[in-house]
Design a protein around this motif. Structure first.
Motif, PDB file in Angstrom:
ATOM      1  N   LEU A 161       0.480   9.816  -1.220  1.00  0.00           N
ATOM      2  CA  LEU A 161      -0.043   8.502  -1.586  1.00  0.00           C
ATOM      3  C   LEU A 161       0.687   7.402  -0.822  1.00  0.00           C
ATOM      4  CD1 LEU A 161      -2.017   6.962  -3.336  1.00  0.00           C
ATOM      5  CD2 LEU A 161      -0.322   6.937  -5.159  1.00  0.00           C
ATOM      6  N   GLY A 162       2.008   7.569  -0.673  1.00  0.00           N
ATOM      7  CA  GLY A 162       2.786   6.593   0.087  1.00  0.00           C
ATOM      8  C   GLY A 162       2.335   6.518   1.532  1.00  0.00           C
ATOM      9  N   GLN A 163       2.055   7.669   2.140  1.00  0.00           N
ATOM     10  CA  GLN A 163       1.611   7.706   3.535  1.00  0.00           C
ATOM     11  C   GLN A 163       0.253   7.027   3.696  1.00  0.00           C
ATOM     12  OE1 GLN A 163      -1.047  10.065   4.511  1.00  0.00           O
ATOM     13  NE2 GLN A 163      -1.032   9.512   6.680  1.00  0.00           N
ATOM     14  N   VAL A 164      -0.655   7.290   2.757  1.00  0.00           N
ATOM     15  CA  VAL A 164      -1.984   6.684   2.824  1.00  0.00           C
ATOM     16  C   VAL A 164      -1.893   5.165   2.673  1.00  0.00           C
ATOM     17  CG1 VAL A 164      -4.242   6.556   1.692  1.00  0.00           C
ATOM     18  CG2 VAL A 164      -3.140   8.771   2.003  1.00  0.00           C
ATOM     19  N   GLN A 165      -1.075   4.705   1.734  1.00  0.00           N
ATOM     20  CA  GLN A 165      -0.879   3.263   1.553  1.00  0.00           C
ATOM     21  C   GLN A 165      -0.275   2.627   2.812  1.00  0.00           C
ATOM     22  OE1 GLN A 165       1.417   3.732  -2.218  1.00  0.00           O
ATOM     23  NE2 GLN A 165       0.098   2.093  -2.963  1.00  0.00           N
ATOM     24  N   PHE A 166       0.691   3.313   3.387  1.00  0.00           N
ATOM     25  CA  PHE A 166       1.360   2.807   4.589  1.00  0.00           C
ATOM     26  C   PHE A 166       0.357   2.647   5.723  1.00  0.00           C
ATOM     27  CE2 PHE A 166       4.128   3.976   8.397  1.00  0.00           C
ATOM     28  CZ  PHE A 166       4.648   2.688   8.543  1.00  0.00           C
ATOM     29  N   ASP A 167      -0.482   3.659   5.950  1.00  0.00           N
ATOM     30  CA  ASP A 167      -1.488   3.591   7.005  1.00  0.00           C
ATOM     31  C   ASP A 167      -2.418   2.396   6.795  1.00  0.00           C
ATOM     32  OD1 ASP A 167      -0.469   5.848   8.178  1.00  0.00           O
ATOM     33  OD2 ASP A 167      -2.362   6.954   8.193  1.00  0.00           O
ATOM     34  N   GLU A 168      -2.872   2.225   5.552  1.00  0.00           N
ATOM     35  CA  GLU A 168      -3.820   1.148   5.269  1.00  0.00           C
ATOM     36  C   GLU A 168      -3.185  -0.228   5.489  1.00  0.00           C
ATOM     37  OE1 GLU A 168      -6.971   0.268   1.781  1.00  0.00           O
ATOM     38  OE2 GLU A 168      -4.877   0.067   1.180  1.00  0.00           O
ATOM     39  N   PHE A 231      10.080  -1.670   1.680  1.00  0.00           N
ATOM     40  CA  PHE A 231       8.827  -1.942   2.389  1.00  0.00           C
ATOM     41  C   PHE A 231       8.385  -3.379   2.143  1.00  0.00           C
ATOM     42  CE2 PHE A 231       8.481   2.693   2.476  1.00  0.00           C
ATOM     43  CZ  PHE A 231       7.922   2.915   3.730  1.00  0.00           C
ATOM     44  N   LYS A 232       8.610  -3.873   0.933  1.00  0.00           N
ATOM     45  CA  LYS A 232       8.220  -5.241   0.603  1.00  0.00           C
ATOM     46  C   LYS A 232       8.926  -6.251   1.499  1.00  0.00           C
ATOM     47  CE  LYS A 232       6.483  -5.557  -4.092  1.00  0.00           C
ATOM     48  NZ  LYS A 232       6.633  -6.230  -5.390  1.00  0.00           N
ATOM     49  N   GLU A 233      10.214  -6.024   1.743  1.00  0.00           N
ATOM     50  CA  GLU A 233      10.968  -6.925   2.624  1.00  0.00           C
ATOM     51  C   GLU A 233      10.348  -6.968   4.012  1.00  0.00           C
ATOM     52  OE1 GLU A 233      15.365  -6.682   2.704  1.00  0.00           O
ATOM     53  OE2 GLU A 233      15.118  -5.199   1.109  1.00  0.00           O
ATOM     54  N   LEU A 234       9.780  -5.838   4.423  1.00  0.00           N
ATOM     55  CA  LEU A 234       9.228  -5.722   5.775  1.00  0.00           C
ATOM     56  C   LEU A 234       7.758  -6.094   5.839  1.00  0.00           C
ATOM     57  CD1 LEU A 234      11.013  -2.374   6.740  1.00  0.00           C
ATOM     58  CD2 LEU A 234      11.691  -4.704   7.336  1.00  0.00           C
ATOM     59  N   GLY A 235       7.212  -6.564   4.714  1.00  0.00           N
ATOM     60  CA  GLY A 235       5.844  -7.066   4.721  1.00  0.00           C
ATOM     61  C   GLY A 235       4.779  -6.112   4.230  1.00  0.00           C
ATOM     62  N   TYR A 236       5.177  -4.973   3.649  1.00  0.00           N
ATOM     63  CA  TYR A 236       4.210  -4.000   3.154  1.00  0.00           C
ATOM     64  C   TYR A 236       4.416  -3.813   1.647  1.00  0.00           C
ATOM     65  CZ  TYR A 236       4.262  -3.021   8.147  1.00  0.00           C
ATOM     66  OH  TYR A 236       4.227  -3.153   9.512  1.00  0.00           O
ATOM     67  N   ASN A 237       3.408  -4.126   0.870  1.00  0.00           N
ATOM     68  CA  ASN A 237       3.530  -4.058  -0.589  1.00  0.00           C
ATOM     69  C   ASN A 237       3.377  -2.608  -1.065  1.00  0.00           C
ATOM     70  OD1 ASN A 237       3.799  -4.819  -3.255  1.00  0.00           O
ATOM     71  ND2 ASN A 237       1.641  -5.392  -3.475  1.00  0.00           N
ATOM     72  N   ILE A 238       4.402  -1.811  -0.810  1.00  0.00           N
ATOM     73  CA  ILE A 238       4.398  -0.397  -1.188  1.00  0.00           C
ATOM     74  C   ILE A 238       5.561  -0.151  -2.133  1.00  0.00           C
ATOM     75  CG2 ILE A 238       4.503   1.988  -0.380  1.00  0.00           C
ATOM     76  CD1 ILE A 238       3.551   1.025   2.346  1.00  0.00           C
ATOM     77  N   VAL A 239       5.239   0.154  -3.376  1.00  0.00           N
ATOM     78  CA  VAL A 239       6.232   0.517  -4.381  1.00  0.00           C
ATOM     79  C   VAL A 239       5.701   1.757  -5.084  1.00  0.00           C
ATOM     80  CG1 VAL A 239       7.436  -0.139  -6.493  1.00  0.00           C
ATOM     81  CG2 VAL A 239       6.978  -1.856  -4.742  1.00  0.00           C
ATOM     82  N   GLY A 240       6.414   2.856  -4.965  1.00  0.00           N
ATOM     83  CA  GLY A 240       5.925   4.084  -5.591  1.00  0.00           C
ATOM     84  C   GLY A 240       6.875   5.233  -5.408  1.00  0.00           C
ATOM     85  N   GLY A 241       6.586   6.294  -6.114  1.00  0.00           N
ATOM     86  CA  GLY A 241       7.417   7.486  -6.055  1.00  0.00           C
ATOM     87  C   GLY A 241       6.933   8.495  -7.073  1.00  0.00           C
ATOM     88  N   ALA A 242       7.834   9.324  -7.556  1.00  0.00           N
ATOM     89  CA  ALA A 242       7.456  10.412  -8.458  1.00  0.00           C
ATOM     90  C   ALA A 242       8.235  10.373  -9.760  1.00  0.00           C
ATOM     91  CB  ALA A 242       7.677  11.763  -7.775  1.00  0.00           C
ATOM     92  N   PHE A 243       7.529  10.619 -10.859  1.00  0.00           N
ATOM     93  CA  PHE A 243       8.161  10.854 -12.157  1.00  0.00           C
ATOM     94  C   PHE A 243       8.230  12.359 -12.352  1.00  0.00           C
ATOM     95  CE2 PHE A 243       6.544   6.588 -12.650  1.00  0.00           C
ATOM     96  CZ  PHE A 243       7.492   5.958 -13.433  1.00  0.00           C
ATOM     97  N   ARG A 244       9.373  12.833 -12.843  1.00  0.00           N
ATOM     98  CA  ARG A 244       9.535  14.266 -13.081  1.00  0.00           C
ATOM     99  C   ARG A 244       9.963  14.529 -14.510  1.00  0.00           C
ATOM    100  NH1 ARG A 244      11.512  13.245  -8.173  1.00  0.00           N
ATOM    101  NH2 ARG A 244      10.387  14.159  -6.412  1.00  0.00           N
ATOM    102  N   GLY A 245       9.458  15.626 -15.035  1.00  0.00           N
ATOM    103  CA  GLY A 245       9.784  15.992 -16.404  1.00  0.00           C
ATOM    104  C   GLY A 245       9.503  17.450 -16.653  1.00  0.00           C
ATOM    105  N   VAL A 246       9.197  17.780 -17.897  1.00  0.00           N
ATOM    106  CA  VAL A 246       8.897  19.166 -18.252  1.00  0.00           C
ATOM    107  C   VAL A 246       7.614  19.216 -19.072  1.00  0.00           C
ATOM    108  CG1 VAL A 246      11.290  19.964 -18.169  1.00  0.00           C
ATOM    109  CG2 VAL A 246      10.365  19.062 -20.304  1.00  0.00           C
ATOM    110  N   ALA A 247       6.926  20.360 -18.960  1.00  0.00           N
ATOM    111  CA  ALA A 247       5.721  20.638 -19.722  1.00  0.00           C
ATOM    112  C   ALA A 247       5.841  22.039 -20.300  1.00  0.00           C
ATOM    113  CB  ALA A 247       4.484  20.528 -18.835  1.00  0.00           C
ATOM    114  N   LYS A 309      -9.636   3.396  -4.385  1.00  0.00           N
ATOM    115  CA  LYS A 309      -9.526   2.444  -3.274  1.00  0.00           C
ATOM    116  C   LYS A 309      -9.256   3.146  -1.959  1.00  0.00           C
ATOM    117  CE  LYS A 309      -6.817  -1.562  -1.764  1.00  0.00           C
ATOM    118  NZ  LYS A 309      -5.668  -2.452  -2.077  1.00  0.00           N
ATOM    119  N   LEU A 310      -8.447   4.210  -2.026  1.00  0.00           N
ATOM    120  CA  LEU A 310      -8.054   4.910  -0.808  1.00  0.00           C
ATOM    121  C   LEU A 310      -8.905   6.142  -0.518  1.00  0.00           C
ATOM    122  CD1 LEU A 310      -4.177   4.692  -1.236  1.00  0.00           C
ATOM    123  CD2 LEU A 310      -5.707   3.166   0.006  1.00  0.00           C
ATOM    124  N   GLY A 311      -9.933   6.365  -1.330  1.00  0.00           N
ATOM    125  CA  GLY A 311     -10.850   7.477  -1.049  1.00  0.00           C
ATOM    126  C   GLY A 311     -10.387   8.840  -1.467  1.00  0.00           C
TER     127      GLY A 311
END
Length: 315
Positions: A161-168, A231-247, A309-311
């Motif tokens: 998802l981060g890569q797709v956002q970055f490309d866009e 990324f925000k400092e560099l002009g790209y509004n990208i904030v994201g990552g992964a939540f991890r837990g147990v199921a 939005k990103l298809g």
């Protein structure tokens, strides 16, 4: 006969309650749906001694890598729900994967127990890469569409998802190369098999000698890497990552689900454990069983909007 039936039901309930009260009574299998060496594995290894101390039983970590985690998650509900099998779980993986195609499970099929940490995305290149900054990488990618290859931990993961956002947002075309987990995705960067990679900021702690972090997808700079811009400092509004837990398997009784969640929370509250996690670049969270369904529902809406939005959302 009716009195006998009622007595039998009460006796069964009493035995069941006593069994839950004594849980756990044997070794618990902790399945990681990725390869060894990634964030899911590292955090489970950190948890292991504290879980064992609290539970008074061994926790055996096993691996079931494949399809970006989907191979394991699609089999979870077929496992015995007696509380002696728990499995690592990730967001946005388990929301985005079923949105795109049939992966053998649906988001609603999974029984989430506790999300205990979060890791922001970061963009890395090999240490000897010609790209010293994100700007240089973007400039090259614009001149050479598709030639920049970026590794990540599976398709439709937080990395993807981060890569797709970055490309866009950068107006470029890079090629995403999915691996079965963070471990092999980082190995690809270290060996210059790919131009770089979208991985998690935690990867920079153990592999800082072999990789350069160009930007991190967090609201503020990460304390462990104060010189790396967001990324925000560099002009790209990208904030994201992964939540991890147990199921757990869906057949796991409610009292055991609650006990497992409390074990995870109790470990998170241990100051020694907290320091280990934070030194390794993890951000601790405490999304326990009582609140987890609302959390997943909210995240599903958030990720669906991005995916459409990103298809990505085709189902």
């Amino acid at each position: 006969m009716r009195k006998l039936a009622i007595a039998a039901a009460m006796a069964a309930t009493l035995v069941s309650t006593q069994a839950f009260a004594e849980y756990p009574e044997k070794t618990i299998n902790y399945i990681i749906p990725f390869n060894a060496g990634g964030e899911s594995d590292v955090s489970a290894r950190f948890q292991q001694p504290y879980l064992e101390e609290l539970a008074g039983q061994s926790f055996v970590i096993q691996y079931m890598a494949g399809a970006g985690g989907a191979q394991a998650w699609s089999q979870l509900n077929g496992m015995e729900g007696d509380g002696y099998t728990i499995m690592g779980i990730n967001l946005p993986h388990t929301i985005l994967q079923p949105m795109e195609k049939d992966v053998g499970y649906e988001t609603k099929d999974l029984t989430y127990i506790n999300f205990f940490h979060y890791t922001p995305n970061a963009l890395f290149v090999p240490k000897d890469s010609e790209f010293q900054s994100l700007g240089e990488l973007v400039e090259y990618a614009k001149a050479n569409p598709g030639l920049v290859t970026l590794s990540g931990s599976g398709s439709n993961s937080a990395n993807h998802l981060g890569q797709v956002q970055f490309d866009e947002l950068a107006g470029i075309t890079t090629t995403y190369v999915p691996f079965s987990g963070t471990g092999p995705a980082v190995t690809a960067i270290l060996g210059s098999q790919t131009t770089g990679g979208f991985n998690y900021v935690t990867s920079g702690v153990n592999n800082g000698d072999g990789m350069r972090m160009l930007a991190v997808a967090s609201e503020q700079r990460v304390k462990a890497f104060p010189d790396v811009p967001t990324f925000k400092e560099l002009g790209y509004n990208i904030v994201g990552g992964a939540f991890r837990g147990v199921a757990v398997p869906s057949s796991t009784p409610e009292p055991i689900r609650e006990k497992i969640s409390q074990l995870i929370t109790d470990v998170n509250n241990n100051p020694e454990f907290q320091k280990k996690m934070e030194d390794a670049g993890f951000v601790l969270t405490d999304i326990s069983y009582d609140f987890i369904n609302d959390f997943v529902a909210a995240k599903s809406e958030e990720y669906r909007e991005i995916a459409e939005k990103l298809g990505i959302a085709n189902r």
